[in-house]
Design a protein around this motif. Structure first.
Motif, short mmCIF file in Angstrom:
data_model
loop_
_atom_site.label_atom_id
_atom_site.label_comp_id
_atom_site.label_asym_id
_atom_site.label_seq_id
_atom_site.Cartn_x
_atom_site.Cartn_y
_atom_site.Cartn_z
N ALA A 230 27.20 35.00 36.55
CA ALA A 230 28.52 34.28 37.56
C ALA A 230 29.85 34.11 38.35
O ALA A 230 30.50 34.28 36.89
CB ALA A 230 28.12 33.00 36.34
N VAL A 231 29.63 34.05 38.91
CA VAL A 231 31.04 34.47 39.30
C VAL A 231 31.72 33.23 39.38
O VAL A 231 30.95 31.58 39.97
CB VAL A 231 30.99 35.20 41.34
N VAL A 232 33.07 32.63 39.33
CA VAL A 232 33.72 31.20 38.74
C VAL A 232 34.78 31.38 39.62
O VAL A 232 36.32 32.60 39.57
CB VAL A 232 33.70 30.87 36.99
N ALA A 233 35.33 30.50 40.32
CA ALA A 233 36.56 30.37 41.56
C ALA A 233 37.25 30.18 40.47
O ALA A 233 37.60 29.75 39.07
CB ALA A 233 36.45 29.03 42.15
N ALA A 234 38.73 30.14 40.48
CA ALA A 234 40.04 29.82 39.93
C ALA A 234 40.85 28.14 40.30
O ALA A 234 39.83 27.99 41.91
CB ALA A 234 40.94 30.38 41.14
N ASP A 235 41.28 27.92 39.77
CA ASP A 235 41.83 26.36 39.85
C ASP A 235 42.91 26.60 40.66
O ASP A 235 43.79 27.46 41.44
CB ASP A 235 41.98 25.63 38.63
N ALA A 236 43.48 25.35 40.83
CA ALA A 236 44.37 25.12 42.51
C ALA A 236 45.77 26.07 41.18
O ALA A 236 46.10 26.60 42.13
CB ALA A 236 45.41 23.82 42.14
N GLU A 237 46.07 26.04 40.41
CA GLU A 237 46.41 26.32 39.17
C GLU A 237 46.57 28.12 39.13
O GLU A 237 47.42 29.09 39.56
CB GLU A 237 47.38 25.98 38.43
N ALA B 273 30.59 41.56 42.42
CA ALA B 273 29.30 41.86 41.51
C ALA B 273 27.72 42.40 42.60
O ALA B 273 27.14 42.53 41.55
CB ALA B 273 29.00 39.89 41.99
N LEU B 274 28.02 42.49 43.82
CA LEU B 274 26.92 42.79 44.45
C LEU B 274 27.03 43.90 44.16
O LEU B 274 25.39 45.12 43.96
CB LEU B 274 27.10 42.53 46.21
N GLN B 275 28.20 45.18 43.66
CA GLN B 275 28.45 46.03 43.35
C GLN B 275 27.27 46.99 42.54
O GLN B 275 27.37 47.59 42.22
CB GLN B 275 29.54 46.64 43.73
N ASP C 59 26.22 33.23 42.38
CA ASP C 59 27.75 33.50 43.21
C ASP C 59 27.89 31.87 43.85
O ASP C 59 27.18 32.23 45.34
CB ASP C 59 27.45 34.88 44.24
N TYR C 60 28.44 31.01 43.44
CA TYR C 60 29.27 31.05 42.78
C TYR C 60 29.08 30.01 41.70
O TYR C 60 28.59 28.95 41.91
CB TYR C 60 30.43 31.29 42.61
N LEU C 61 29.18 29.62 40.51
CA LEU C 61 29.26 29.00 39.56
C LEU C 61 29.47 27.34 40.29
O LEU C 61 28.84 26.21 39.93
CB LEU C 61 29.77 28.93 38.15
N VAL D 112 20.81 41.47 28.01
CA VAL D 112 20.03 40.14 27.95
C VAL D 112 20.37 39.08 26.64
O VAL D 112 20.99 39.14 26.00
CB VAL D 112 18.60 40.93 27.92
N GLY D 113 20.14 37.66 27.43
CA GLY D 113 20.77 36.75 26.35
C GLY D 113 21.87 36.53 26.71
O GLY D 113 22.57 35.38 25.91
N GLU D 114 22.89 36.99 26.77
CA GLU D 114 23.76 37.09 26.67
C GLU D 114 24.85 35.98 29.12
O GLU D 114 23.90 36.82 29.59
CB GLU D 114 24.84 38.04 26.80
N LEU D 115 25.80 35.97 28.34
CA LEU D 115 26.57 35.38 29.73
C LEU D 115 27.87 35.75 30.32
O LEU D 115 28.54 36.11 29.12
CB LEU D 115 26.42 33.21 29.86
N PHE D 116 27.93 35.88 31.35
CA PHE D 116 29.50 37.06 31.56
C PHE D 116 29.79 36.13 32.84
O PHE D 116 28.85 35.77 34.38
CB PHE D 116 28.41 38.80 32.18
N LEU D 117 31.24 36.10 32.63
CA LEU D 117 31.60 35.22 33.88
C LEU D 117 33.18 36.55 34.01
O LEU D 117 33.25 36.48 33.68
CB LEU D 117 32.64 33.77 33.50
N LEU D 118 32.41 36.06 35.96
CA LEU D 118 33.71 36.64 36.77
C LEU D 118 34.76 36.09 37.93
O LEU D 118 34.08 35.10 38.37
CB LEU D 118 32.33 37.88 37.64
N GLY D 119 35.68 36.27 37.31
CA GLY D 119 36.48 35.03 37.63
C GLY D 119 37.88 35.24 38.99
O GLY D 119 37.95 36.77 38.17
N GLY D 120 38.70 34.56 39.08
CA GLY D 120 39.13 34.92 40.03
C GLY D 120 40.08 34.56 41.24
O GLY D 120 38.67 33.66 41.45
#
Length: 340
Positions: free
Chosen positions: A233-240, A74-76, A195-197, A56-64
């Motif tokens: 928070a789920v985070v998307a990838a940039d173009a690269e 994330a749903l699992q 889902d998603y940021l 609690v109190g923390e931010l977790f990012l999931l990217g890909g």
């Protein structure tokens, strides 16, 4: 009136080391120190490196990149926290409806509970579409055509009051998510999954995507701290990152604040793309099996060790991963784009 070791100035609390130590001692003695415990994600070996899980109190990012399974993972996590009674979960989804998420939970529950013939997402969707408008006698009777429906429905009912879903939209700002957090029923630790940021609405109108992402991630971090909740928070990838064989933390789409604000960042990559070229070229039979796995890289971890790469087997037909993984034994690419 201030307590010993504490004082207030313009609404801000000033706490001495002695005051903080006294508060911690009181929390431990009274059993209020549960927030110091991690909330397990249900995935190994990740939880051991997070010292028990999310805090609690923390931010977790999931990217890909797209299609790698970020929402599935994330749903699992949401399902694991709820079904194990570890806390409540608020799943705020900008991408899918509550019905879409429920379909995946049904398939996931069927597979993870060890059913001999688990319900697949495809079969479930086809059956629902075929019976649309018919009097099928209810979801229980309908699901019996695919397998053991009643055990699945009983397990879902077991955590139905701990997992809440919200279909987000244009009015769902960080402030709105905060209101949802405060209104969320029940008691105990709360895990908020966004889902998603990049789709979090920002007002007034942002100057561009970087401004939108910066304000969103700063707001979500403040929400985690001020409300004492976990925010994932789920985070998307940039173009690269989309083109790269192996996406890295600097290829999260948006502002550099993503990496700065987060307490932990997990990046997902398809194993077949992420392993070094020689594994694919010189071991084609072995490499073919890599398509069934995803590499998870813990690229930032304020609470412990980072730079850890582990792998989980896909079970996408049943909307889940095998929760028990292993460390990646193959060499991974360094993030450069290899041209053929």
């Amino acid at each position: 009136m201030s307590t010993p070791g504490q004082s207030r100035v313009h609404g801000h609390r000033i706490v001495s080391v002695g005051g903080a130590l006294q508060q911690l001692d009181e929390d431990v003695r009274s059993g209020r120190a549960n927030g110091l415990r991690g909330i397990p994600t249900g995935f190994s070996p990740l939880d051991s490196y997070l010292h028990g899980g999310l805090r609690v109190g923390e931010l977790f990012l999931l990217g890909g990149a797209q299609g790698v399974g970020k929402s599935t993972w994330a749903l699992q996590v949401a399902r694991h926290v709820a079904t194990a009674g570890l806390g409540r979960v608020l799943y705020v989804c900008y991408e899918h409806s509550e019905e879409f998420l429920l379909e995946r939970l049904i398939a996931m529950e069927s597979a993870l509970a060890g059913e001999e013939d688990p319900i697949s997402v495809g079969d479930l969707r086809n059956l629902l579409a075929a019976r649309a408008g018919e009097d099928a006698g209810g979801i229980g009777e309908l699901l019996t055509e695919l397998g053991q429906a009643q055990p699945v429905l009983r397990r879902l009912a077991g955590y139905q009051d701990r997992l809440f879903m919200v279909k987000a939209g244009a009015l769902t700002t960080v402030e709105a998510i905060g209101s949802l957090v405060r209104a969320c029923p029940g008691s105990g630790p709360l895990v908020v999954i966004v889902d998603y940021l990049q789709k979090v609405s920002v007002y007034p109108e942002p100057l561009g995507e970087e401004d939108q992402v910066r304000r969103s991630v700063e707001g979500l971090k403040e929400l985690a701290m001020s409300q004492s909740v976990v925010v994932m928070a789920v985070v998307a990838a940039d173009a690269e990152g989309v083109k790269a064989q192996r996406m890295r933390i600097h290829q999260l789409r948006g502002d550099a604040a993503l990496a700065y604000e987060a307490d932990a960042v997990l990046i997902m990559n398809d194993k077949h793309r992420a392993v070094a070229r020689h594994h694919v070229v010189y071991q084609p039979n072995v490499a073919e099996g890599f398509h069934g796995w995803v590499v998870f890289s813990l690229e930032k971890n304020r609470g412990g060790v980072d730079g850890v790469d582990f792998e989980l087997r896909k079970r996408f037909a049943h909307a889940c991963f095998d929760p028990v993984g292993g460390f990646v034994s193959e060499q991974l690419v360094d993030g450069r784009l290899y041209l053929t």
